[in-house]
Scaffold this motif. Structure first.
Motif, PDB file in Angstrom:
ATOM      1  N   ALA A  26       0.832  -1.207   0.000  1.00 27.66           N
ATOM      2  CA  ALA A  26       0.000   0.000   0.000  1.00 27.66           C
ATOM      3  C   ALA A  26       0.866   1.255   0.000  1.00 27.66           C
ATOM      4  N   MET A  27       1.957   1.228   0.764  1.00 24.91           N
ATOM      5  CA  MET A  27       2.848   2.378   0.794  1.00 24.91           C
ATOM      6  C   MET A  27       3.511   2.577  -0.570  1.00 24.91           C
ATOM      7  N   GLY A  28       3.838   1.472  -1.242  1.00 30.47           N
ATOM      8  CA  GLY A  28       4.430   1.573  -2.579  1.00 30.47           C
ATOM      9  C   GLY A  28       3.470   2.208  -3.571  1.00 30.47           C
ATOM     10  N   ALA A  29       2.193   1.807  -3.516  1.00 28.47           N
ATOM     11  CA  ALA A  29       1.196   2.390  -4.417  1.00 28.47           C
ATOM     12  C   ALA A  29       1.022   3.882  -4.145  1.00 28.47           C
ATOM     13  N   VAL A  34       2.163   9.648  -5.556  1.00 28.05           N
ATOM     14  CA  VAL A  34       2.737  10.952  -5.214  1.00 28.05           C
ATOM     15  C   VAL A  34       3.820  11.324  -6.220  1.00 28.05           C
ATOM     16  N   LEU A  35       4.634  10.352  -6.606  1.00 28.54           N
ATOM     17  CA  LEU A  35       5.689  10.613  -7.584  1.00 28.54           C
ATOM     18  C   LEU A  35       5.109  11.049  -8.922  1.00 28.54           C
ATOM     19  N   ALA A  36       4.101  10.318  -9.414  1.00 29.33           N
ATOM     20  CA  ALA A  36       3.492  10.658 -10.705  1.00 29.33           C
ATOM     21  C   ALA A  36       2.783  12.012 -10.634  1.00 29.33           C
ATOM     22  N   PHE A  37       2.054  12.246  -9.557  1.00 26.08           N
ATOM     23  CA  PHE A  37       1.347  13.517  -9.395  1.00 26.08           C
ATOM     24  C   PHE A  37       2.341  14.672  -9.338  1.00 26.08           C
ATOM     25  N   GLY A  38       3.428  14.485  -8.590  1.00 24.27           N
ATOM     26  CA  GLY A  38       4.440  15.524  -8.496  1.00 24.27           C
ATOM     27  C   GLY A  38       5.114  15.797  -9.825  1.00 24.27           C
ATOM     28  N   ALA A  39       5.332  14.735 -10.624  1.00 24.67           N
ATOM     29  CA  ALA A  39       5.948  14.924 -11.936  1.00 24.67           C
ATOM     30  C   ALA A  39       5.043  15.745 -12.849  1.00 24.67           C
ATOM     31  N   SER A  46       4.835  23.875 -11.729  1.00 20.98           N
ATOM     32  CA  SER A  46       4.714  23.962 -10.286  1.00 20.98           C
ATOM     33  C   SER A  46       6.045  23.631  -9.617  1.00 20.98           C
ATOM     34  N   THR A  47       6.093  23.719  -8.283  1.00 22.11           N
ATOM     35  CA  THR A  47       7.296  23.408  -7.535  1.00 22.11           C
ATOM     36  C   THR A  47       7.597  21.909  -7.605  1.00 22.11           C
ATOM     37  N   PRO A  48       8.873  21.528  -7.612  1.00 19.83           N
ATOM     38  CA  PRO A  48       9.215  20.099  -7.669  1.00 19.83           C
ATOM     39  C   PRO A  48       9.200  19.414  -6.315  1.00 19.83           C
ATOM     40  N   LEU A  49       8.712  20.070  -5.274  1.00 21.86           N
ATOM     41  CA  LEU A  49       8.756  19.482  -3.931  1.00 21.86           C
ATOM     42  C   LEU A  49       7.950  18.189  -3.846  1.00 21.86           C
ATOM     43  N   ILE A  50       6.775  18.156  -4.480  1.00 20.64           N
ATOM     44  CA  ILE A  50       5.954  16.935  -4.446  1.00 20.64           C
ATOM     45  C   ILE A  50       6.667  15.810  -5.185  1.00 20.64           C
ATOM     46  N   LEU A  51       7.312  16.132  -6.302  1.00 21.73           N
ATOM     47  CA  LEU A  51       8.067  15.133  -7.059  1.00 21.73           C
ATOM     48  C   LEU A  51       9.194  14.559  -6.207  1.00 21.73           C
ATOM     49  N   ALA A  53       9.394  14.537  -2.942  1.00 21.38           N
ATOM     50  CA  ALA A  53       8.810  13.765  -1.848  1.00 21.38           C
ATOM     51  C   ALA A  53       8.390  12.375  -2.321  1.00 21.38           C
ATOM     52  N   GLY A  54       7.767  12.302  -3.499  1.00 25.98           N
ATOM     53  CA  GLY A  54       7.377  11.003  -4.042  1.00 25.98           C
ATOM     54  C   GLY A  54       8.570  10.115  -4.324  1.00 25.98           C
ATOM     55  N   PHE A  55       9.634  10.716  -4.859  1.00 26.83           N
ATOM     56  CA  PHE A  55      10.841   9.935  -5.147  1.00 26.83           C
ATOM     57  C   PHE A  55      11.448   9.378  -3.864  1.00 26.83           C
ATOM     58  N   LEU A  56      11.504  10.204  -2.819  1.00 26.84           N
ATOM     59  CA  LEU A  56      12.050   9.743  -1.543  1.00 26.84           C
ATOM     60  C   LEU A  56      11.178   8.657  -0.919  1.00 26.84           C
ATOM     61  N   LEU A  57       9.856   8.792  -1.068  1.00 28.17           N
ATOM     62  CA  LEU A  57       8.954   7.767  -0.556  1.00 28.17           C
ATOM     63  C   LEU A  57       9.148   6.441  -1.287  1.00 28.17           C
ATOM     64  N   VAL A  58       9.365   6.494  -2.605  1.00 26.91           N
ATOM     65  CA  VAL A  58       9.618   5.274  -3.372  1.00 26.91           C
ATOM     66  C   VAL A  58      10.906   4.607  -2.889  1.00 26.91           C
TER      67      VAL A  58
END
Length: 268
Positions: A26-29, A34-39, A46-51, A53-58
């Motif tokens: 579930a965390m992977g999904a 988050v990574l795709a949304f941030g990209a 927009s700011t790359p902060l969400i991207l 964050a998603g990369f770090l979560l992955v």
């Protein structure tokens, strides 16, 4: 009841590993979303902060998930022969799915290269100066094939119980992979054409760049195995993690041979 009788009573009635409930799928999904949304947000200014964050979560998900898998193998002894066979089969199917990505790139290349596309009249196009085949591309071919031999050396050493040879082979393979990536980056910087200058540059950068990303992933994969070898994780009888990395690296080697022959040599 004796300890032996109690252990026998609690022994698994089959060789399969029933994985306990885990939060990591579930965390992977969620991390991938988050990574795709941030990209997408970043591509729209927009700011790359969400991207980020998603990369770090992955990365975090990969770390904790594979940590649990290694714990299952080394501490819980849950990876029986049947389980190891399933892991190998899964890795083989994953590589087969990766092959399909490159099939698409080669299909696009040949569709233009054989002048099937009616909008393409000459290949390479008249305004494109292809890269020198026998320069950096040929050198990178030798480097990548040598790294594959280093992985084979490490695998042979592991099966013979030679841990020093295992570490040296992996270190050499990782070093050669980094040299390959450095030379490819140098080639891109000094390339005479840009990504948006037509169908040839687009296919060239997509195919070789996607392969370069796979080399980067393979270097990370081998590096993890190198540190695991330093920790003494692998044995001659049980080293599925190393086998997966070796298969992946040889897949990268084979794809590069196709790229060199068709894109760099024939395509120029």
């Amino acid at each position: 009841m004796s300890d032996a009788s109690e252990a026998a009573a609690h022994a698994a009635p089959h060789p399969y590993h029933l994985v306990p409930p885990s939060p990591w799928p579930a965390m992977g999904a969620l991390s991938a979303f988050v990574l795709a949304f941030g990209a997408v947000q970043w591509w729209h200014g927009s700011t790359p902060l969400i991207l980020v964050a998603g990369f770090l979560l992955v990365l975090l998900t990969m770390f904790v998930w594979w940590r649990d898998v290694m714990r299952e193998a080394q501490i819980e002894k849950a990876h029986t022969g049947v389980v190891r066979h399933g892991l190998r089969l899964g890795m083989g199917l994953f590589i087969a799915s990766e092959v399909m990505f490159f099939v698409a790139f080669f299909w696009a290349f040949f569709n233009a290269g054989f002048l099937v596309n009616p909008s393409v009249k000459q290949w390479p196009p008249a305004n494109i100066a292809p890269l020198e085949t026998w320069g950096i591309p040929f050198l990178n071919t030798l480097i990548l094939l040598s790294s594959g031999l280093a992985v084979n050396w490490a695998h042979h050493a592991l099966r013979q119980g030679d841990r020093s040879g295992l570490r040296r082979g992996l270190a050499l393979a990782v070093g050669l992979g980094l040299v390959f990536l450095s030379l490819q980056a140098f080639e891109y910087i000094h390339s005479p054409f840009g990504f948006r200058e037509g169908v040839y540059p687009s296919i060239f950068y997509m195919a070789t760049g996607f392969h370069g990303f796979h080399v980067f992933v393979g270097v990370c994969f081998l590096s993890v195995n190198f540190f695991r070898a330093l920790a003494g994780d692998f044995t001659p009888e049980q080293h599925v993690g190393f086998e997966a990395a070796a298969w992946y690296w040889h897949f990268v080697d084979v794809v590069w041979i196709f790229l060199f022959v068709w894109v760099y040599w024939w395509g120029s």
